[in-house]
Design an enzyme around this catalytic site. Sequence first.
Site, PDB file in Angstrom:
ATOM      1  N   ARG A 131      31.377  49.823  50.386  1.00 13.69           N
ATOM      2  CA  ARG A 131      32.737  49.528  50.870  1.00 13.69           C
ATOM      3  C   ARG A 131      33.778  49.939  49.843  1.00 13.69           C
ATOM      4  NH1 ARG A 131      32.633  43.223  51.985  1.00 13.69           N
ATOM      5  NH2 ARG A 131      34.242  43.775  53.497  1.00 13.69           N
ATOM      6  N   SER A 824      82.965  47.278  37.689  1.00 15.90           N
ATOM      7  CA  SER A 824      82.067  47.171  38.825  1.00 15.90           C
ATOM      8  C   SER A 824      81.439  48.547  38.993  1.00 15.90           C
ATOM      9  CB  SER A 824      82.847  46.774  40.074  1.00 15.90           C
ATOM     10  OG  SER A 824      81.970  46.758  41.170  1.00 15.90           O
ATOM     11  N   TYR A 911      76.881  39.902  38.379  1.00 20.39           N
ATOM     12  CA  TYR A 911      76.668  39.738  39.820  1.00 20.39           C
ATOM     13  C   TYR A 911      76.308  41.064  40.479  1.00 20.39           C
ATOM     14  CZ  TYR A 911      81.272  41.859  40.538  1.00 20.39           C
ATOM     15  OH  TYR A 911      82.327  42.732  40.555  1.00 20.39           O
TER      16      TYR A 911
HETATM   17  P1  ADP Z   1      37.875  47.516  55.702  1.00 23.91           P
HETATM   18  O1  ADP Z   1      38.497  47.373  54.358  1.00 23.91           O
HETATM   19  O2  ADP Z   1      38.320  48.717  56.439  1.00 23.91           O
HETATM   20  O3  ADP Z   1      37.950  46.244  56.473  1.00 23.91           O
HETATM   21  P2  ADP Z   1      35.217  46.766  54.942  1.00 23.91           P
HETATM   22  O4  ADP Z   1      34.616  47.326  53.718  1.00 23.91           O
HETATM   23  O5  ADP Z   1      35.775  45.400  54.842  1.00 23.91           O
HETATM   24  O6  ADP Z   1      36.326  47.778  55.432  1.00 23.91           O
HETATM   25  O7  ADP Z   1      34.089  46.802  56.036  1.00 23.91           O
HETATM   26  C1  ADP Z   1      34.181  47.235  57.360  1.00 23.91           C
HETATM   27  C2  ADP Z   1      33.422  46.290  58.264  1.00 23.91           C
HETATM   28  O8  ADP Z   1      32.065  46.177  57.866  1.00 23.91           O
HETATM   29  C3  ADP Z   1      33.976  44.899  58.227  1.00 23.91           C
HETATM   30  O9  ADP Z   1      34.001  44.392  59.521  1.00 23.91           O
HETATM   31  C4  ADP Z   1      33.009  44.149  57.373  1.00 23.91           C
HETATM   32  O10 ADP Z   1      32.962  42.783  57.710  1.00 23.91           O
HETATM   33  C5  ADP Z   1      31.687  44.842  57.662  1.00 23.91           C
HETATM   34  N1  ADP Z   1      30.800  44.747  56.531  1.00 23.91           N
HETATM   35  C6  ADP Z   1      31.017  45.214  55.288  1.00 23.91           C
HETATM   36  N2  ADP Z   1      29.991  44.906  54.456  1.00 23.91           N
HETATM   37  C7  ADP Z   1      29.099  44.216  55.186  1.00 23.91           C
HETATM   38  C8  ADP Z   1      27.835  43.604  54.891  1.00 23.91           C
HETATM   39  N3  ADP Z   1      27.335  43.624  53.655  1.00 23.91           N
HETATM   40  N4  ADP Z   1      27.204  42.987  55.874  1.00 23.91           N
HETATM   41  C9  ADP Z   1      27.730  42.952  57.120  1.00 23.91           C
HETATM   42  N5  ADP Z   1      28.899  43.505  57.475  1.00 23.91           N
HETATM   43  C10 ADP Z   1      29.588  44.135  56.517  1.00 23.91           C
HETATM   44 MG    MG Z   2      37.590  44.564  55.613  1.00 22.26          MG
END
Ligand code: ADP
Ligand code: MG
Length: 937
Positions: A131, A824, A911
């Site tokens: 992520r 000013s 101000y």
């Molecule tokens: P964004 O920032 O676009 O929301 P995320 O990284 O939060 O992206 O993830 C996208 C989706 O994947 C989200 O709905 C998140 O809850 C899900 N998700 C991310 N990591 C996991 C995980 N380890 N297990 C289950 N779902 C996940």
């Molecule tokens: Mg997210």
Amino acid sequence: MAKKPAATKKRAATRPSPKKAGARSRKSSAPARSSRKKYVYLFANGKADGDRTMKDLLGGKGSGLAEMTNAGLPVPPGFTITTEACNLWYANHRHLPKTIEDEMLAAVRRLEQVTGAQFGSTENPLLVSVRSGAKFSMPGMMDTILNLGLNDQAVEGLKRRTSNGRFAFDSYRRFIQMFGNVVLEIPKDAFEHEFEAVKAERGARIDTDLGEEALREVVARYKKVVASRTHHPFPQDPFEQLRMSRDAVFRSWNNPRAKQYRRIYEIPDHIGTAVNVQKMVFGNTGERSATGVGFTRNPATGAREFFGEFLVNAQGEDVVAGIRTPQPINELQKVMPHAYQELRDITARLERHYKDVQDFEFTIEEDKLYMLQTRSGKRTGYAAVVIATDLVAERLLTPKEALLLVEPASLSQLLSPVFDPAEWKKMPVATKGLPASPGAASGQAVFTADHAVDWAQQGKKVVLVRKETAPDDIHGMEVAQGVLTATGGMTSHAAVVGRQMGKPSVVGAGALVIDEKNRVVTVNNQTIREGEFVSFDGLTGEVKLGQVATKPSEILQVLAGKMKAEASDIYQRFSKLLSWADKVRTLGIRANADLPDQAELAYAFGARGIGLCRTEHMFFGEGRIEKVQRMILAETEAERRAALAELLPLQRADFYGVLKAMHGEPVTIRTIDPPLHEFLPKREDLMVEVAKLEGGWGGQKELAVKRALLARVEQLHEFNPMLGHRGVRLGITYPEITEMQARAIFEAACQLAKEGIKATPEVMIPLVSHVKELRDQKVIVDRVAAEVMKEQGVKIKYLVGTMIEVPRGAVTADEVATEAEFFSFGTNDLTQLVFGFSRDDAGKFLSVYQEKKILDRDPFQSIDTVGVGGVVAIACEKGRKARPSLKLGVCGEHGGDPSSIHFFHKVGLNYVSASPYRIPVARLAAAQAAMQVKVGD
Ligand code: ADP
Ligand code: MG
Ligand code: MG
């Protein structure tokens, strides 16, 4: 919590701002245990290497996951690769040094230990998500990969462990599709196509109709897609999958959407993203599993209610992707009561912990709840005020802390009329312009100011549609619901006046082709004639062809006395919040107001003083312009004095009203400033008229008058009027004008004094570049003041000062201050003259400057702190040295701009002065500046 991202331009996104994000603070990066720098931070089993203070390094998501882990919340374990690694990857030709690769491998091994699962295992395979997560949340802008670690063996392992072949192969095909799209950059269609083909062959209606066998077939086809598109088989090694995915996340920092988002929200490009690798949990194992998102309070209204949506038997993006319609979160209570209760408890705890509304993501796997994300929720301006005041009432925040939860600029949303959101959505967007002044405008299109007035007098609602607007359109703007122009920038006349009037305005909507003569406007092949309806939203710049109902804001209704304060909840909150701000701020707040009703409104909004009263705006009123023209056209001083004598009572009455409206607070009145031609008919128009009259279309007498007028107009013609005969130069060449204006001011003040009402005028001479110019005018003002006070037998306290708006005036501020009792800063002209940009023409190239990053922002909107601000700082220092009691203020458009206000606080002005509708914004911004910046820092 610290200040967070903000939204300058979007309605739904109005959190405090990342504007100052450029200042990179690495204070919070925890020292590595060994002497070597740490690039990978673990979070697992109730203990994390990082915490909430480490957003710079771990990103918002990573720091949130660490903090939740430390708090003992159910967070799937994982690790965060830092933003520093990302920046190193870019600096190092898109490679990570071996030491960091090793650090990541070690983290995977730890994760395997902690979870008891192994990458690629046929018994218990470790699956992870990869992520993205930068310091400021950029929802949906970057990429995420789920189910990583699946390959031909591991999928059998997953099937064995879960006894669910359908689930295992569905997870695999999702992974190949996501990896194929995000990492290998294969278009989604290529996969969708195969998926639909299998569905069709098997006669399946919806995705879930496909069983294990069919999904095995899908997986096989997906692998073929990958092989044929990339000439490589789908990577089977989970470590290779991980490295490739991580790099794809790094790469996605610079995808066009993310870059665009950062530009809009002024997030710096150099901060990079972190990458979170986290053990997968599954919301898609069956009916006992679910996934969802939510807010601890309603982000649109601020109401204290649990808010969100979920889907049973679903994974990841399914909720937001809109393929299936999610259920409201309260329904979760019925289907999974235990998980629901735990979610409520946890999110309530998170809100108390972070002392702010949280926006969270969760997944339920076989009735067990997991938290996947928490962050401060983005909200509307309205919601921000409700939430901030509620959190104080609930004793979660002190009033001072609550001030930081509201983005100052978002307060203007509370003042503007609003569209009925459902109605607004029904109509397509015709075009978009610059969102110059917020608010909803809907009315019949008119193409001239005069028509606007005529129609309005018949009780019609009109929108003034112009190529551009000029000062003499003001009467039309006044009566219009809003002003829409095809050219001009954010500080064009229409925009400035629109904001001052609180009039919704969209400017520079280039797609509008306006034919004023035939009274029609075309936009992308659609045509609107005079009288047909147009609507626009001054907050987003969206323009629609048709009518949409609006209603005025409650706050304005209360301020106008049309509604009782007790009857309006939002008014009470709004005024409470601002009263807290007033206790904290050290900057004074004044208003730019020219007329008594504007001054009254400004006072009601909390302005204590007027920083700029432009006397020439009074010249455009009913029946005045002729008198002004007579004054200008006068050939002799005697004639001029006669014309001025007629203007005197009118000006006196105006000043009387403005001074009275301010209840004794200082009122800065500027002597006449614009070039005289602005008060005369256009040269080209006159030439046409004379030609017509010469052609025998009218009387000889009229012809003589017009000829004389044309001759005078030609005499006054200037090649560059903005640098021509204007400002103090007028007062020096025609001292009788200054005399008349000074007399009007002091007679009005004396009259008020006699009525027992205090009046404190401050006479301001514009465009001074040399101390002797000011001295010349000051002699006149002081003489007239003494005369009037003697005549009236009243003493008035007053000041004489100058506008600092010419670089020479600023550089010689020590000399100027020997005469001036106040400065000013006229930062509009000062910006023009320091840059050498004409603000009426800069629109053409400033956007390119911003795209090419030559300038971060439009310097007419937000002060250029280095250049123009540098000149301001010099003038402050020199001026105060020469005269310690010198009063310092700013009256340019920047006086209402929050980030400029931070700067003005820092240089130690007394101000800022802003247009009436920006007074609340300025009060709050000044309080935030007082909390965040020390004077002289
Ligand atoms: P964004 O920032 O676009 O929301 P995320 O990284 O939060 O992206 O993830 C996208 C989706 O994947 C989200 O709905 C998140 O809850 C899900 N998700 C991310 N990591 C996991 C995980 N380890 N297990 C289950 N779902 C996940
Ligand atoms: Mg997210
Ligand atoms: Mg000026």
